[in-house]
Design an enzyme around this catalytic site. Structure first.
Site, PDB file in Angstrom:
ATOM      1  N   ASN A   8       0.867  -1.183   0.000  1.00  0.00           N
ATOM      2  CA  ASN A   8       0.000   0.000   0.000  1.00  0.00           C
ATOM      3  C   ASN A   8       0.901   1.229   0.000  1.00  0.00           C
ATOM      4  O   ASN A   8       1.410   1.632   1.042  1.00  0.00           O
ATOM      5  CB  ASN A   8      -0.902  -0.034   1.255  1.00  0.00           C
ATOM      6  CG  ASN A   8      -1.751   1.223   1.366  1.00  0.00           C
ATOM      7  OD1 ASN A   8      -1.859   1.996   0.418  1.00  0.00           O
ATOM      8  ND2 ASN A   8      -2.357   1.430   2.526  1.00  0.00           N
ATOM      9  N   TRP A   9       1.088   1.800  -1.194  1.00  0.00           N
ATOM     10  CA  TRP A   9       2.037   2.922  -1.314  1.00  0.00           C
ATOM     11  C   TRP A   9       1.475   4.241  -0.803  1.00  0.00           C
ATOM     12  O   TRP A   9       2.178   5.245  -0.791  1.00  0.00           O
ATOM     13  CB  TRP A   9       2.485   3.057  -2.774  1.00  0.00           C
ATOM     14  CG  TRP A   9       3.469   2.005  -3.174  1.00  0.00           C
ATOM     15  CD1 TRP A   9       4.049   1.071  -2.364  1.00  0.00           C
ATOM     16  CD2 TRP A   9       4.006   1.782  -4.483  1.00  0.00           C
ATOM     17  NE1 TRP A   9       4.914   0.276  -3.082  1.00  0.00           N
ATOM     18  CE2 TRP A   9       4.901   0.696  -4.382  1.00  0.00           C
ATOM     19  CE3 TRP A   9       3.820   2.385  -5.726  1.00  0.00           C
ATOM     20  CZ2 TRP A   9       5.612   0.216  -5.487  1.00  0.00           C
ATOM     21  CZ3 TRP A   9       4.522   1.904  -6.814  1.00  0.00           C
ATOM     22  CH2 TRP A   9       5.411   0.831  -6.700  1.00  0.00           C
ATOM     23  N   LYS A  10       0.206   4.252  -0.453  1.00  0.00           N
ATOM     24  CA  LYS A  10      -0.421   5.481   0.070  1.00  0.00           C
ATOM     25  C   LYS A  10      -0.049   6.652  -0.831  1.00  0.00           C
ATOM     26  O   LYS A  10      -0.032   6.522  -2.050  1.00  0.00           O
ATOM     27  CB  LYS A  10      -0.012   5.714   1.528  1.00  0.00           C
ATOM     28  CG  LYS A  10      -0.199   4.490   2.409  1.00  0.00           C
ATOM     29  CD  LYS A  10      -0.084   4.816   3.873  1.00  0.00           C
ATOM     30  CE  LYS A  10      -0.214   3.541   4.689  1.00  0.00           C
ATOM     31  NZ  LYS A  10      -0.404   3.765   6.093  1.00  0.00           N
ATOM     32  N   HIS A  96      -9.787   1.969   4.365  1.00  0.00           N
ATOM     33  CA  HIS A  96      -8.551   2.192   5.131  1.00  0.00           C
ATOM     34  C   HIS A  96      -8.813   3.216   6.232  1.00  0.00           C
ATOM     35  O   HIS A  96      -9.560   4.178   6.035  1.00  0.00           O
ATOM     36  CB  HIS A  96      -7.424   2.667   4.195  1.00  0.00           C
ATOM     37  CG  HIS A  96      -6.094   2.593   4.869  1.00  0.00           C
ATOM     38  ND1 HIS A  96      -5.671   3.547   5.760  1.00  0.00           N
ATOM     39  CD2 HIS A  96      -5.105   1.664   4.818  1.00  0.00           C
ATOM     40  CE1 HIS A  96      -4.480   3.205   6.223  1.00  0.00           C
ATOM     41  NE2 HIS A  96      -4.115   2.062   5.662  1.00  0.00           N
ATOM     42  N   GLU A 170      -6.156  -4.126  10.566  1.00  0.00           N
ATOM     43  CA  GLU A 170      -5.099  -3.150  10.861  1.00  0.00           C
ATOM     44  C   GLU A 170      -5.497  -2.337  12.089  1.00  0.00           C
ATOM     45  O   GLU A 170      -6.280  -1.373  11.954  1.00  0.00           O
ATOM     46  CB  GLU A 170      -4.930  -2.175   9.694  1.00  0.00           C
ATOM     47  CG  GLU A 170      -4.610  -2.810   8.371  1.00  0.00           C
ATOM     48  CD  GLU A 170      -3.963  -1.798   7.431  1.00  0.00           C
ATOM     49  OE1 GLU A 170      -2.785  -1.997   7.107  1.00  0.00           O
ATOM     50  OE2 GLU A 170      -4.603  -0.820   7.047  1.00  0.00           O
ATOM     51  N   GLY A 176       1.935   2.730  11.084  1.00  0.00           N
ATOM     52  CA  GLY A 176       2.992   3.746  11.012  1.00  0.00           C
ATOM     53  C   GLY A 176       3.627   4.092  12.348  1.00  0.00           C
ATOM     54  O   GLY A 176       4.339   5.086  12.460  1.00  0.00           O
ATOM     55  N   GLY A 234       2.652  -0.868   4.390  1.00  0.00           N
ATOM     56  CA  GLY A 234       2.666   0.533   3.970  1.00  0.00           C
ATOM     57  C   GLY A 234       4.083   1.011   3.692  1.00  0.00           C
ATOM     58  O   GLY A 234       4.725   0.636   2.709  1.00  0.00           O
TER      59      GLY A 234
HETATM   60  P1  PGA Z   1       2.413   0.813   7.699  1.00  0.00           P
HETATM   61  O1  PGA Z   1       0.957   1.011   7.023  1.00  0.00           O
HETATM   62  O2  PGA Z   1       2.947  -0.505   7.218  1.00  0.00           O
HETATM   63  O3  PGA Z   1       3.213   1.982   7.211  1.00  0.00           O
HETATM   64  O4  PGA Z   1       2.196   0.820   9.184  1.00  0.00           O
HETATM   65  C1  PGA Z   1       0.101  -0.061   6.819  1.00  0.00           C
HETATM   66  C2  PGA Z   1      -1.185   0.427   6.241  1.00  0.00           C
HETATM   67  O5  PGA Z   1      -1.686   1.485   6.649  1.00  0.00           O
HETATM   68  O6  PGA Z   1      -1.761  -0.219   5.347  1.00  0.00           O
END
Ligand code: PGA
Length: 255
Positions: A8-10, A96, A170, A176, A234
């Site tokens: 998930n590159w956001k 999300h 999640e 994060g 992420g």
């Molecule tokens: P993260 O994000 O791996 O940076 O904690 C995961 C996500 O929000 O899908």
């Protein structure tokens, strides 16, 4: 045992870095994918086309990070599920916690998005998770159940589609932050999820993912959890070396 790794590159990756990541790493990415390892890359909308065309002949699948709750029509800024299918997406993340928190996305809107995806044969990757307030108030399972209800309804409407939904658990407080839940906490959650699907959608065999601060070290412990079929990653997926290390570390821990 089949494992899924969803990147998930956001909005970490811009147009240029998304396309160059794929051009530079297509061969290595393809070498990581096999019958036991499915890799799904989810870039931002604007990079979907070029990423899909770079990865077209590879084993890597493409996912979007969101879709509209509506069919094509007067919805400025939105991207329809139909367009996602046309550009080559087989998957799409919905619900999300960042969408819920920053754009007020509701469980009802998420259910409509899932219906759009199912209509266009795109597999939803539905994110669910409790906030730290839910945790403190002991309402984790109530929150998860409320988030799942729309999915159960959509699955009933589209049961002939034969699409296996993906549920990414999640915990919001793990995203994060560098912190992951205790193993026992996760075992209870995935056991509950497994039973909930047996009760509410007995015909569907969902795929369960964990997401939130996954890295190459903690994946070894995460990989021991029953009913867990993969990971939504992420930040660490935006650096190919780290993403590769996570996948290799997970696969080594299976051997
Ligand atoms: P993260 O994000 O791996 O940076 O904690 C995961 C996500 O929000 O899908």
């Amino acid at each position: 045992m089949q494992k899924l790794f969803v990147a998930n590159w956001k909005m970490y990756m811009n147009f240029k870095s998304s396309t160059s990541y794929c051009i530079e790493n297509v061969v290595a990415l393809n070498a990581l994918a096999n019958k036991n390892t499915t890799i799904i890359i989810c870039p931002s909308f604007i990079a979907l086309g070029p990423v899909a065309s770079t990865l077209k002949t590879s084993l890597i699948a493409i996912g979007a990070q969101d879709c509209s709750a509506f069919d094509n029509g007067p919805y400025t800024s939105q991207v329809a599920a139909q367009s996602l299918a046309e550009v080559g997406c087989s998957y799409c993340i919905v619900g999300h916690s960042e969408q819920r928190a920053y754009y007020g996305e509701t469980n009802e809107a998420i259910a409509e998005k899932i219906k759009q995806l199912l209509r266009h044969n795109i597999t939803p990757i539905m994110c669910i998770g409790e906030t730290d307030t839910d945790c403190i108030l002991s309402r984790t399972y109530t929150a998860l159940e409320q988030q799942l209800n729309g999915l159960f309804l959509a699955l009933t409407l589209y049961k002939q589609k034969n699409i296996t939904p993906i549920i990414a658990y999640e915990p919001v407080w793990a995203i994060g932050t560098g912190t992951i839940p205790q193993k026992e906490y996760l075992e209870n959650i995935f056991d509950w999820l497994h039973k909930k699907f047996l009760e509410k959608a007995p015909c569907c065999k969902p795929i369960f993912l964990y997401g939130g601060s996954v890295n190459k070290d903690n994946i070894i412990l995460l990989n021991e959890i029953d009913h867990l079929n993969g990971f939504l990653i992420g930040k660490k997926s935006t650096n190919f070396i780290e993403f590769q290390a996570i996948i290799n570390s997970c696969n080594r821990s299976i051997l």
